[in-house]
Enzyme design. Structure first.
Site, short mmCIF file in Angstrom:
data_model
loop_
_atom_site.label_atom_id
_atom_site.label_comp_id
_atom_site.label_asym_id
_atom_site.label_seq_id
_atom_site.Cartn_x
_atom_site.Cartn_y
_atom_site.Cartn_z
N CYS A 253 1.19 -1.63 0.07
CA CYS A 253 -0.08 0.13 0.05
C CYS A 253 0.96 1.00 -0.12
O CYS A 253 1.63 1.36 -0.73
CB CYS A 253 -1.07 -0.47 1.24
N HIS A 337 -4.31 -5.04 0.53
CA HIS A 337 -3.50 -5.46 1.32
C HIS A 337 -3.43 -7.02 1.82
O HIS A 337 -3.86 -7.85 1.46
CB HIS A 337 -3.86 -4.59 2.87
N GLU A 339 -2.16 -8.84 3.58
CA GLU A 339 -1.76 -9.38 5.25
C GLU A 339 -3.83 -9.95 5.78
O GLU A 339 -4.45 -9.60 6.37
CB GLU A 339 -1.66 -8.83 6.31
N1 LIG Z 1 -2.42 1.42 3.40
C1 LIG Z 1 -2.07 2.43 2.85
O1 LIG Z 1 -1.28 2.32 3.16
C2 LIG Z 1 -2.88 3.50 3.16
C3 LIG Z 1 -1.72 4.41 1.85
C4 LIG Z 1 -1.61 6.08 1.22
N2 LIG Z 1 -1.91 6.95 2.65
C5 LIG Z 1 -3.09 6.24 0.36
O2 LIG Z 1 -4.17 6.40 1.29
O3 LIG Z 1 -3.22 6.33 -0.33
#
Ligand SMILES: NC(=O)CC[C@H](N)C(=O)O
Length: 359
Positions: A253, A337, A339
């Site tokens: 992410c 994600h 995970e």
């Molecule tokens: N879940 C995350 O790592 C979010 C990554 C980043 N802050 C976004 O909103 O795109």
């Protein structure tokens, strides 16, 4: 369902007002208003550091019906049922919340938990109308207020380096596995640490701006985290140096966005982001579509990437980038994600790929 009678409202940047009732803590707050369409998972989502600075709207109409789990920690000292040690979102916005929760592991009500953590809740909101507004106009800043509309100003928390605020201050080592992985902690979720520990890996959780190369790791994981990836300049510079070597790198992410920026891609803010447990992502080449868990507001623009990188996944809803991969070195990033937590774990194989790359 019970409602308090204290009135509260959400005011959006464009002037729209949504009136409802307060639950949890009573505290005027402001931040980016985002929506998540998952039906469950409020304990994990609220404690996911990536929601820091955001007013989280849950579109599923009933929240709190299974209460809040116990605070047990695992053998590594990580909370078993939460993604970090506290609620990270600024506030929770729902249609209804249930006082009468029922679950084998339900220990307290959602409202009591919010109160205990000094986080305001807002109920009685037509979250469908709110979400439609955010989808049509794009995400906006908002504030939750009570009697005084000007109790707080509109604040865009993403302008700060939120990852620096949430990251560990000193490296912490977990486990005693045969491979050593440094996690660059920009707000890492507990289940990412656990996914590595379960695979015979020693985890060295490092501050966001730590020179992780001096640990001489077998693998580098750049974590998820809050805010705009471009505020993590020092991490991007460290990753850029790591790209000269062959040590495997996995970005998740925010970590995928940082990997992209280090490799030469750009990032931008999506109109309204992806936050749910059922985002379809297509793998380039195999055309296989995975159901993924997501929580991001920014995305990688993969076009400027140099020729030795390619798009790994794209979102089948809006065709935006969901992952990047190097064509010869073991460097890859997933925008979703693997995970899970909360949500399906269909893409957990990415951790196995990372493990194989280290052997
Ligand atoms: N879940 C995350 O790592 C979010 C990554 C980043 N802050 C976004 O909103 O795109």
């Amino acid at each position: 369902m019970e409602q308090t009678t204290q009135q509260a409202k959400l005011i959006l940047e464009d002037g729209a007002v949504f009136e409802g009732y307060a639950f949890g803590a009573i505290k005027p707050v402001s931040g980016g208003v985002v929506f998540n369409t998952g039906m469950v998972g409020y304990p994990e989502s609220l404690t996911d550091s990536s929601y820091r600075g955001q007013l989280l709207t849950m579109t599923y109409p009933l929240m709190g019906n299974y209460g809040v789990p116990n605070e047990e920690r695992d053998e590594y000292g990580l909370m078993k049922y939460f993604e970090s040690d506290r609620i990270q979102a600024e506030a929770l916005i729902v249609s209804e919340w249930s006082e009468n929760y029922s679950h084998w592991n339900g220990k307290k009500s959602l409202s009591d938990w919010l109160k205990e953590q000094n986080i305001p809740g807002l109920s009685g909101i037509d979250t469908r109308a709110l979400t439609k507004r955010l989808r049509e106009r794009g995400v906006m800043l908002g504030k939750i207020v009570y009697d005084d509309d000007n109790a707080v100003e509109f604040v865009d928390h993403d302008l700060r380096n939120l990852a620096a605020e949430i990251s560990v201050k000193e490296p912490i080592t977990y486990g005693n596995g045969s491979k050593r992985v440094t996690i660059v902690d920009c707000g890492v979720k507990n289940n990412i640490i656990r996914a590595l520990l379960q695979r015979d890996i020693t985890v060295i959780r490092c501050p966001w701006n730590y020179d992780f190369l001096k640990e001489n790791p077998d693998g580098i994981l750049i974590s998820n985290g809050p805010g705009d990836p471009k505020t993590c300049g020092e991490t991007i510079a460290n990753v850029r140096r790591a790209l000269k070597n062959h040590t495997p790198i996995l970005g998740i992410c925010l970590g995928s966005q940082i990997l992209g920026l280090a490799a030469g891609a750009d990032t931008y803010k999506l109109k309204y982001g992806h936050r749910s447990h059922n985002q379809p992502c297509v793998e380039t080449g195999t055309k296989r579509c995975y159901i993924t868990v997501q929580n991001h507001g920014y995305a990688v623009d993969a076009d400027p990437l140099p020729e030795d990188w390619r798009q790994w996944f794209y979102n089948d809803n809006d065709k935006t980038n969901e992952g990047i991969i190097h064509i010869s070195k073991p460097f890859f990033g997933a925008q979703f994600h693997p995970e899970a937590s909360p949500g399906p774990d269909d893409t957990e194989f990415i951790f196995d790929m990372f493990l194989r790359a280290m052997s």
